[in-house]
Design a protein around this motif. Structure first.
Motif, PDB file in Angstrom:
ATOM      1  N   CYS A   1       0.825  -1.209   0.000  1.00  0.00           N
ATOM      2  CA  CYS A   1       0.000   0.000   0.000  1.00  0.00           C
ATOM      3  C   CYS A   1       0.862   1.263   0.000  1.00  0.00           C
ATOM      4  O   CYS A   1       0.480   2.287  -0.572  1.00  0.00           O
ATOM      5  CB  CYS A   1      -0.941  -0.008   1.203  1.00  0.00           C
ATOM      6  N   LYS A   2       2.015   1.191   0.637  1.00  0.00           N
ATOM      7  CA  LYS A   2       2.933   2.341   0.604  1.00  0.00           C
ATOM      8  C   LYS A   2       3.442   2.572  -0.805  1.00  0.00           C
ATOM      9  O   LYS A   2       3.580   3.728  -1.251  1.00  0.00           O
ATOM     10  CB  LYS A   2       4.108   2.090   1.551  1.00  0.00           C
TER      11      LYS A   2
ATOM     12  N   HIS B   1       7.701   2.197   5.261  1.00  0.00           N
ATOM     13  CA  HIS B   1       6.639   2.969   5.901  1.00  0.00           C
ATOM     14  C   HIS B   1       6.822   2.877   7.402  1.00  0.00           C
ATOM     15  O   HIS B   1       7.071   1.788   7.937  1.00  0.00           O
ATOM     16  CB  HIS B   1       5.260   2.443   5.521  1.00  0.00           C
TER      17      HIS B   1
ATOM     18  N   LYS C   1      -2.562   5.712   4.671  1.00  0.00           N
ATOM     19  CA  LYS C   1      -3.853   6.333   4.388  1.00  0.00           C
ATOM     20  C   LYS C   1      -3.840   7.023   3.023  1.00  0.00           C
ATOM     21  O   LYS C   1      -2.796   7.310   2.463  1.00  0.00           O
ATOM     22  CB  LYS C   1      -4.199   7.338   5.483  1.00  0.00           C
ATOM     23  N   GLY C   2      -5.040   7.283   2.492  1.00  0.00           N
ATOM     24  CA  GLY C   2      -5.167   8.082   1.289  1.00  0.00           C
ATOM     25  C   GLY C   2      -4.962   7.349  -0.013  1.00  0.00           C
ATOM     26  O   GLY C   2      -4.839   7.983  -1.063  1.00  0.00           O
ATOM     27  N   ILE C   3      -4.940   6.028   0.002  1.00  0.00           N
ATOM     28  CA  ILE C   3      -4.747   5.278  -1.236  1.00  0.00           C
ATOM     29  C   ILE C   3      -6.105   4.880  -1.807  1.00  0.00           C
ATOM     30  O   ILE C   3      -7.056   4.620  -1.078  1.00  0.00           O
ATOM     31  CB  ILE C   3      -3.894   4.013  -1.001  1.00  0.00           C
ATOM     32  N   LYS C   4      -6.168   4.835  -3.142  1.00  0.00           N
ATOM     33  CA  LYS C   4      -7.412   4.424  -3.802  1.00  0.00           C
ATOM     34  C   LYS C   4      -7.553   2.908  -3.742  1.00  0.00           C
ATOM     35  O   LYS C   4      -6.588   2.174  -3.922  1.00  0.00           O
ATOM     36  CB  LYS C   4      -7.428   4.893  -5.256  1.00  0.00           C
ATOM     37  N   ARG C   5      -8.771   2.449  -3.494  1.00  0.00           N
ATOM     38  CA  ARG C   5      -9.048   1.018  -3.476  1.00  0.00           C
ATOM     39  C   ARG C   5     -10.117   0.722  -4.519  1.00  0.00           C
ATOM     40  O   ARG C   5     -11.116   1.423  -4.603  1.00  0.00           O
ATOM     41  CB  ARG C   5      -9.526   0.571  -2.093  1.00  0.00           C
TER      42      ARG C   5
ATOM     43  N   GLN D   1       1.098   7.162  -6.518  1.00  0.00           N
ATOM     44  CA  GLN D   1       0.088   8.215  -6.638  1.00  0.00           C
ATOM     45  C   GLN D   1       0.724   9.593  -6.482  1.00  0.00           C
ATOM     46  O   GLN D   1       0.426  10.531  -7.231  1.00  0.00           O
ATOM     47  CB  GLN D   1      -1.002   8.029  -5.579  1.00  0.00           C
ATOM     48  N   LYS D   2       1.608   9.700  -5.509  1.00  0.00           N
ATOM     49  CA  LYS D   2       2.287  10.976  -5.245  1.00  0.00           C
ATOM     50  C   LYS D   2       3.085  11.423  -6.461  1.00  0.00           C
ATOM     51  O   LYS D   2       3.198  12.627  -6.735  1.00  0.00           O
ATOM     52  CB  LYS D   2       3.192  10.812  -4.025  1.00  0.00           C
TER      53      LYS D   2
ATOM     54  N   GLN E   1       0.859   4.435  -2.573  1.00  0.00           N
ATOM     55  CA  GLN E   1       0.828   5.838  -2.137  1.00  0.00           C
ATOM     56  C   GLN E   1       1.917   6.657  -2.815  1.00  0.00           C
ATOM     57  O   GLN E   1       1.675   7.788  -3.273  1.00  0.00           O
ATOM     58  CB  GLN E   1       0.998   5.899  -0.617  1.00  0.00           C
TER      59      GLN E   1
ATOM     60  N   ASP F   1       5.367   4.839  11.185  1.00  0.00           N
ATOM     61  CA  ASP F   1       4.618   5.839  11.933  1.00  0.00           C
ATOM     62  C   ASP F   1       5.472   6.277  13.124  1.00  0.00           C
ATOM     63  O   ASP F   1       5.506   5.618  14.159  1.00  0.00           O
ATOM     64  CB  ASP F   1       3.287   5.251  12.408  1.00  0.00           C
TER      65      ASP F   1
END
Length: 313
Positions: free
Chosen positions: A19-20, A165, A87-91, A26-27, A23, A167
């Motif tokens: 998922c990272k 990734h 967060k913020g990824i399209k599914r 997308q960026k 992201q 946190d």
């Protein structure tokens, strides 16, 4: 060029880095979506039949957790639905894969269920099917997550894609006082023949991330039977001494190459290894910051590799 990243729910390291990747793509301006797949099969009817069943099960689980967010079911088994690290990824539930789409599968996915023209196999672990030529296609592009996962047969060019990734607000040290006790991670080591008969501390595998961090800030030592998990570095960052337990007949050299530097982690509980982990513990945070900074460059190199391999522009 478009991308579909095949991933499970974000309850483990593999899905999180998948998922990272989405992201970061997308960026960088690429049309990218994540597809959560319940079963892998080249038979389209079978694949979609089981996929619909998978979606129904997932919907019921999510609904239960939304209604009973404080239940043990939600807390210990499906924390990924309420705690999503990336967060913020399209599914996409039914991804459209055309001739401009590159599909990225992890090494646990067999075949090409999305029937993509361009397929990337990201080896997030060692090749699980070394003698099964039907598991992959000879036209697939193989990249490895770490140098340790290079495969001379599948990835002879040693293509590498490191994505990180982390946190920093969650995984940190909060206890600078006394510590006592031990804890454990088993994870991918669950089939090892040398697992203890009894554990004198909690096994953190299925605990929520916040609970893992809390316990790692209480314990003095953490024993890890998964020799390739990043939780070793997380334990060090929380002030707990991580001790990776080598598999029977193996030593540190079987897991760490001569030019590889892994601070804060002991391989075995010899005094020398424990001292190394303690003395290099402060370097863990800087290493994490460096890896986060490298994500964009690593993904740019991955895109160039895709363009060259698939002859795309």
């Amino acid at each position: 060029m478009k991308f579909v990243i095949v991933s499970g729910t974000q309850t483990g390291g593999g899905p999180i880095v998948l998922c990272k990747l989405a992201q970061v793509l997308q960026k960088q301006g690429y049309d990218t979506a994540v597809f959560n797949m319940g079963i892998s099969s080249d038979d389209r009817k079978k694949f979609y039949y089981y996929y619909v069943k998978y979606l129904l099960r997932e919907f019921i689980k999510i609904l239960f957790i939304k209604i009973f967010p404080h239940s043990n079911f939600a807390k210990y088994h499906y924390q990924g639905y309420v705690y999503i690290p990336v967060k913020g990824i399209k599914r996409r539930y039914l991804p459209w894969v055309d001739d401009d789409t590159i599909v990225v599968y992890p090494e646990v996915s067999s075949g090409n269920p999305l029937h993509a023209k361009y397929v990337v196999r990201w080896l997030l672990y060692y090749n699980r099917r070394p003698n099964d030529d039907t598991w992959y296609s000879p036209n697939d592009l193989f990249v490895s997550y770490r140098e340790q996962f290079f495969d001379s047969k599948l990835n002879p060019n040693n293509n590498l894609l490191k994505i990180f990734h982390f946190d920093q607000n969650l995984y940190k040290r909060t206890n600078y006082g006394d510590r006592k006790g031990v804890c454990y991670f088993i994870r991918k080591g669950k089939t090892r023949p040398d697992l203890p008969k009894k554990y004198d501390g909690p096994i953190l595998d299925d605990f929520p991330e916040t609970e893992k961090v809390k316990i790692l800030n209480q314990c003095e030592r953490c024993y890890l039977y998964d020799t390739q998990t990043f939780y070793a570095s997380i334990a060090a960052l929380c002030g707990c001494i991580p001790i990776v337990v080598p598999e029977p007949g193996k030593t540190k050299k079987d897991y760490v190459k001569d030019d590889d530097y892994i601070p804060g982690v002991a391989y075995g509980d010899t005094p020398e290894e424990i001292d190394y982990a303690v003395q290099t513990c402060d370097a863990v945070a800087q290493g994490i910051a460096d890896q986060l900074h490298e994500n964009d460059a690593n993904v740019s190199n991955f895109i160039e590799t895709c363009k060259q391999y698939f002859h795309l522009t």
